[in-house]
Design a protein around this motif. Structure first.
Motif, PDB file in Angstrom:
ATOM      1  N   ILE A 271       0.828  -1.203   0.000  1.00 20.80           N
ATOM      2  CA  ILE A 271       0.000   0.000   0.000  1.00 20.80           C
ATOM      3  C   ILE A 271       0.866   1.258   0.000  1.00 20.80           C
ATOM      4  N   LEU A 272       2.009   1.234   0.700  1.00 23.88           N
ATOM      5  CA  LEU A 272       2.884   2.403   0.720  1.00 23.88           C
ATOM      6  C   LEU A 272       3.534   2.628  -0.638  1.00 23.88           C
ATOM      7  N   SER A 273       3.874   1.549  -1.307  1.00 30.10           N
ATOM      8  CA  SER A 273       4.439   1.653  -2.649  1.00 30.10           C
ATOM      9  C   SER A 273       3.424   2.269  -3.606  1.00 30.10           C
ATOM     10  N   ARG A 274       2.160   1.854  -3.467  1.00 29.93           N
ATOM     11  CA  ARG A 274       1.107   2.366  -4.331  1.00 29.93           C
ATOM     12  C   ARG A 274       0.849   3.840  -4.045  1.00 29.93           C
ATOM     13  N   ILE A 275       0.877   4.199  -2.768  1.00 29.33           N
ATOM     14  CA  ILE A 275       0.634   5.593  -2.382  1.00 29.33           C
ATOM     15  C   ILE A 275       1.712   6.503  -2.959  1.00 29.33           C
ATOM     16  N   GLU A 276       2.955   6.091  -2.826  1.00 29.62           N
ATOM     17  CA  GLU A 276       4.067   6.929  -3.287  1.00 29.62           C
ATOM     18  C   GLU A 276       3.975   7.187  -4.785  1.00 29.62           C
ATOM     19  N   SER A 277       3.527   6.193  -5.548  1.00 28.97           N
ATOM     20  CA  SER A 277       3.431   6.361  -6.997  1.00 28.97           C
ATOM     21  C   SER A 277       2.205   7.182  -7.391  1.00 28.97           C
ATOM     22  N   ASP A 278       1.152   7.138  -6.553  1.00 28.27           N
ATOM     23  CA  ASP A 278      -0.092   7.840  -6.894  1.00 28.27           C
ATOM     24  C   ASP A 278      -0.116   9.291  -6.437  1.00 28.27           C
ATOM     25  N   LEU A 279       0.573   9.602  -5.344  1.00 33.11           N
ATOM     26  CA  LEU A 279       0.473  10.931  -4.755  1.00 33.11           C
ATOM     27  C   LEU A 279       1.444  11.920  -5.389  1.00 33.11           C
ATOM     28  N   ASP A 280       1.015  13.170  -5.430  1.00 33.88           N
ATOM     29  CA  ASP A 280       1.889  14.260  -5.855  1.00 33.88           C
ATOM     30  C   ASP A 280       2.604  14.791  -4.615  1.00 33.88           C
ATOM     31  N   LEU A 281       3.796  14.281  -4.368  1.00 33.84           N
ATOM     32  CA  LEU A 281       4.502  14.629  -3.141  1.00 33.84           C
ATOM     33  C   LEU A 281       5.141  16.015  -3.183  1.00 33.84           C
ATOM     34  N   LYS A 282       4.934  16.747  -4.295  1.00 36.14           N
ATOM     35  CA  LYS A 282       5.333  18.152  -4.312  1.00 36.14           C
ATOM     36  C   LYS A 282       4.319  19.004  -3.543  1.00 36.14           C
ATOM     37  N   ASP A 283       3.137  18.433  -3.335  1.00 29.03           N
ATOM     38  CA  ASP A 283       2.110  19.084  -2.531  1.00 29.03           C
ATOM     39  C   ASP A 283       2.479  18.913  -1.057  1.00 29.03           C
ATOM     40  N   GLN A 284       2.810  20.021  -0.400  1.00 29.41           N
ATOM     41  CA  GLN A 284       3.293  19.956   0.980  1.00 29.41           C
ATOM     42  C   GLN A 284       2.229  19.414   1.940  1.00 29.41           C
ATOM     43  N   GLY A 285       0.950  19.661   1.638  1.00 26.27           N
ATOM     44  CA  GLY A 285      -0.120  19.127   2.478  1.00 26.27           C
ATOM     45  C   GLY A 285      -0.170  17.616   2.435  1.00 26.27           C
ATOM     46  N   LEU A 286      -0.025  17.049   1.241  1.00 23.75           N
ATOM     47  CA  LEU A 286      -0.017  15.589   1.096  1.00 23.75           C
ATOM     48  C   LEU A 286       1.247  14.991   1.690  1.00 23.75           C
ATOM     49  N   LEU A 287       2.378  15.668   1.484  1.00 22.94           N
ATOM     50  CA  LEU A 287       3.637  15.173   2.040  1.00 22.94           C
ATOM     51  C   LEU A 287       3.573  15.177   3.572  1.00 22.94           C
TER      52      LEU A 287
END
Length: 563
Positions: A271-287
């Protein structure tokens, strides 16, 4: 005097045009002044009504009501001002809300939602006949539906017409209307007359009935009814449905994942692998949400793989999670250095203080540990409270947690919830000074917004310690009137009569078959024993002898030993 009068007459006689103009201007101003004044009152009333609504959102409840009342007085014929006043009064539990809503209902601008509030207001003050009158008039309006039937069932319960109430509730469920309000109705019915098996079955029903994302999130995080703490399996199920809800955001998903991963509902690596690929981690709120999740599930290396000291500094929350990860990877000296640089603070002082406290705790430096714990509470802002609460729990520092709840009670966002938690924790710690402060600190308006069992607990504590007894007596009377067949609320009223010196009335209310008395909770049994003792009546054998003093407050133990 005669000379002055003659002089004025001569002046006016010689200047007829000026006299006419002056009289006309004066008359015009008199005519214009009234509508101008009325217009000013309308404008001011509308302004105050808007201020009232904003103050309510900021949890300044009493000030909100005062503004609403002034707005109504300035423009009593305005239905919006009256409706706002009635709504504010109902939310605060003010008895006159019943009168205000009657005014709204008798106007020519009744909205469908007005019927709901009018019935609620009448039931709250025990005017069941008026509630049924509203229900009849509401039905004639041809705008009845789910909310009508829900209030009809409530009215039947208030009138002790339980068979009719159950029929209405069953019709709602059969029609596929399975929501939180229907669950509460069913729960109230079962609490009054249900079997032990029915009560146990309530736990799973709440998750099944909840359709809204917010309801599922509430159950997943803690509970939906204060009297029904959810089992872990229910919280996991609610979190699973919350995570897969079509309306949830990515941040919502990350919040739900914590309980799911910790209880092995999902494979964490997958699930963490899937999240990392799906999320836009440039978004500080999501990060920030992701790194918070990773800290909660103790995946500290994962955090350090995502951010370093410099990239994490774009967000105070991400930087906090970076420090936590470094600390849990054994970098105590590094974290101590980073949290001691007053000239370049990224995380808040409260966060840095509690992290330093953890370092000194692990290092056995008690003086510095206590100093930093104290500093973290002192410096806590609204955005720090949830994080500090979790850290104090991990450290087992319930005394410090009590101080945090006391401070959080002053905040607009957490105030109401924090005051309840303060009271709960003070009871568990048996800290009677803190407990008395908590009882005295809670406004009656907030008490009346709680569920009946929490209201009854507040009444009991008020009488136990002799605090706010006048308000407590009013609440006790209202609870007993609302639930006339419930022995628990009858005993709360019995305690009110005992404390006011009406021992005969108290003893009458406390008498019940021993079989029923033995099924009561320890505090209810203590009330019965104390009332019967004061009335010089025999205390049933075994009523209090089996009470465990370890679970009682010092004041209760003192009373118990006099029996």
């Amino acid at each position: 005097m005669s000379f002055l009068s003659d002089h004025v007459k001569a002046y006016l006689h010689n200047r007829p045009r000026k006299v006419i103009v002056f009289a006309a201007v004066f008359a015009f101003l008199c005519v214009l002044a009234q509508p101008l004044y009325q217009g000013f009152k309308v404008w001011r009333s509308n302004s105050l009504r808007k201020e009232s609504q904003k103050l309510w959102e900021a949890e300044s409840y009493e000030l909100s009501f005062n503004k609403a009342y002034t707005a109504y007085l300035l423009n009593p014929h305005d239905i919006d001002s009256l409706r706002n006043l009635a709504d504010t009064a109902l939310k605060l539990g003010i008895p006159k809300a019943n009168e205000f809503w009657e005014g709204v209902i008798n106007s020519k601008e009744v909205m469908p939602s007005d019927w709901e509030s009018a019935v609620d207001a009448s039931l709250r003050v025990g005017e069941v006949a008026k509630a049924f009158d509203y229900l009849i008039r509401w039905q004639r309006s041809d705008e009845v539906g789910e909310s009508y039937n829900i209030r009809k069932a409530r009215a039947y319960i208030a009138a002790s017409e339980y068979t009719k109430a159950k029929r209405v509730i069953s019709e709602l469920v059969d029609a596929g209307i399975n929501n939180k309000d229907v669950f509460w109705l069913h729960a109230r019915y079962v609490q009054l007359l249900g079997s032990k098996e029915e009560r146990q079955n309530l736990r799973g029903v709440a998750v099944e009935l909840s359709k809204k994302k917010d309801d599922l999130g509430l159950i997943a995080s803690r509970y939906i009814l204060d009297s029904l703490d959810f089992e872990l399996i229910d919280r996991i199920e609610a979190a699973d449905r919350f995570f897969n809800h079509p309306d949830r955001s990515e941040v919502d998903a990350l919040r739900a994942l914590s309980i799911l991963i910790q209880n092995d509902r999902y494979d964490r690596k997958e699930i963490l692998s899937r999240i990392e690929s799906d999320l836009d981690l440039k978004d500080q709120g999501l990060l920030a949400a992701l790194t918070t999740l990773l800290c909660e599930i103790e995946e500290y290396q994962y955090v350090l793989d995502l951010v370093d000291e410099f990239s994490s500094q774009q967000s105070p929350e991400v930087y906090r999670n970076y420090l936590i990860a470094e600390l849990n990877k054994g970098e105590m000296d590094r974290v101590l250095d980073l949290t001691s640089q007053n000239d370049r603070r990224i995380a808040s002082m409260a966060v840095e203080s509690v992290l330093r406290a953890q370092i000194f705790h692990d290092s056995g430096i008690d003086a510095n540990y206590e100093q930093n714990l104290e500093e973290s509470v002192k410096q806590a802002g609204q955005d720090d409270i949830v994080f500090l609460e979790s850290q104090f729990r991990k450290l087992g520092e319930e005394r410090v947690l009590l101080q945090l709840y006391l401070k959080a009670g002053e905040e607009s966002t957490y105030g109401h919830h924090a005051k309840r938690l303060y009271l709960d924790l003070a009871m568990r710690l048996k800290d009677e000074l803190a407990l008395q402060r908590g009882i005295d600190d809670i406004d009656l308006a907030l008490i009346l917004r709680k569920n009946p069992f929490e209201q009854a607990r507040w009444v009991y504590l008020c009488f136990l310690y002799g605090i706010n007894e006048v308000d407590a007596r009013k609440v006790a009377q209202e609870l007993a009137a609302r639930y006339p067949t419930d022995l628990y609320f009858r005993l709360i009223l019995s305690m009110a009569h005992w404390k006011s010196g009406n021992i005969d009335k108290a003893a009458f209310l406390a008498n019940a078959p021993i079989e029923r008395l033995m099924q009561l909770n320890p505090r209810s049994r203590l009330i019965v024993a104390m009332v019967l003792k004061e009335a010089n009546e025999p205390v049933p054998v075994g009523l209090v002898s089996s009470l465990d003093e370890a679970k009682l407050l010092p004041k209760e133990i003192e009373l118990l030993r006099t029996i």
